[in-house]
Design a protein around this motif. Sequence first.
Motif: not given
Lengths: 115, 111
Positions: A36, A103, A105, B31, B33, B35, B43, B45, B48, B50, B56-57, B90, B100
């Motif tokens: 990205y 993901l 990163f 889905y 997310y 961040y 970044l 997480l 998120y 589903y 979920d964590k 984000f 994503q």
Amino acid sequence: AQSVTQPDIHITVSEGASLELRCNYSYGATPYLFWYVQSPGQGLQLLLKYFSGDTLVQGIKGFEAEFKRSQSSFNLRKPSVHWSDAAEYFCAVGHLSGSARQLTFGSGTQLTVLP
Amino acid sequence: DAGITQSPRHKVTETGTPVTLRCHQTENHRYMYWYRQDPGHGLRLIHYSYGVKDTDKGEVSDGYSVSRSKTEDFLLTLESATSSQTSVYFCATVGGGETQYFGPGTRLLVL
């Protein structure tokens, strides 16, 4: 556990020069790999991705990346850099964790382009 | 472009106050997310989702909660903001090919 390493925090190249940004990953299975790009104050834009098949993948803006399983690498390249390529670049590995593919990163590589 | 908007885009708040960030998507993606981005960390997480009401964590979930009452909206709440939560946040969704796509971000400053 999966991880991504981008060894170069900051790279400076002259406009017109070639570019290679390094990315090494750690993941037990066949990885999904992404690059990205983020311009200042912007969100992340997908440059390219690798899921399977041909290990050399082409992306937008003239970028390409090569997946090398033996080296656990997914380096990003561009033959001739333009001033507009100055940005931060992130490599990421996709993995299934919990109830969704996630993901992880790398910490990013900041690219400066000299005129 | 996954049609993702985030609001607010910028916010300044004080320590101890609650803060809610909103992510809205128009693509009906399952889905979603959240961040946070901090210098030197890329970044990471937070949480998120589903599906509606299914969350979920992630890696850095302490101090954050989320809710998803409908497909298009994913809310991130800081129950009692701390200075360590100053960051850029984000939102992302998964489109075709398990890729994503990211929103424009929210800059949060906790004083």
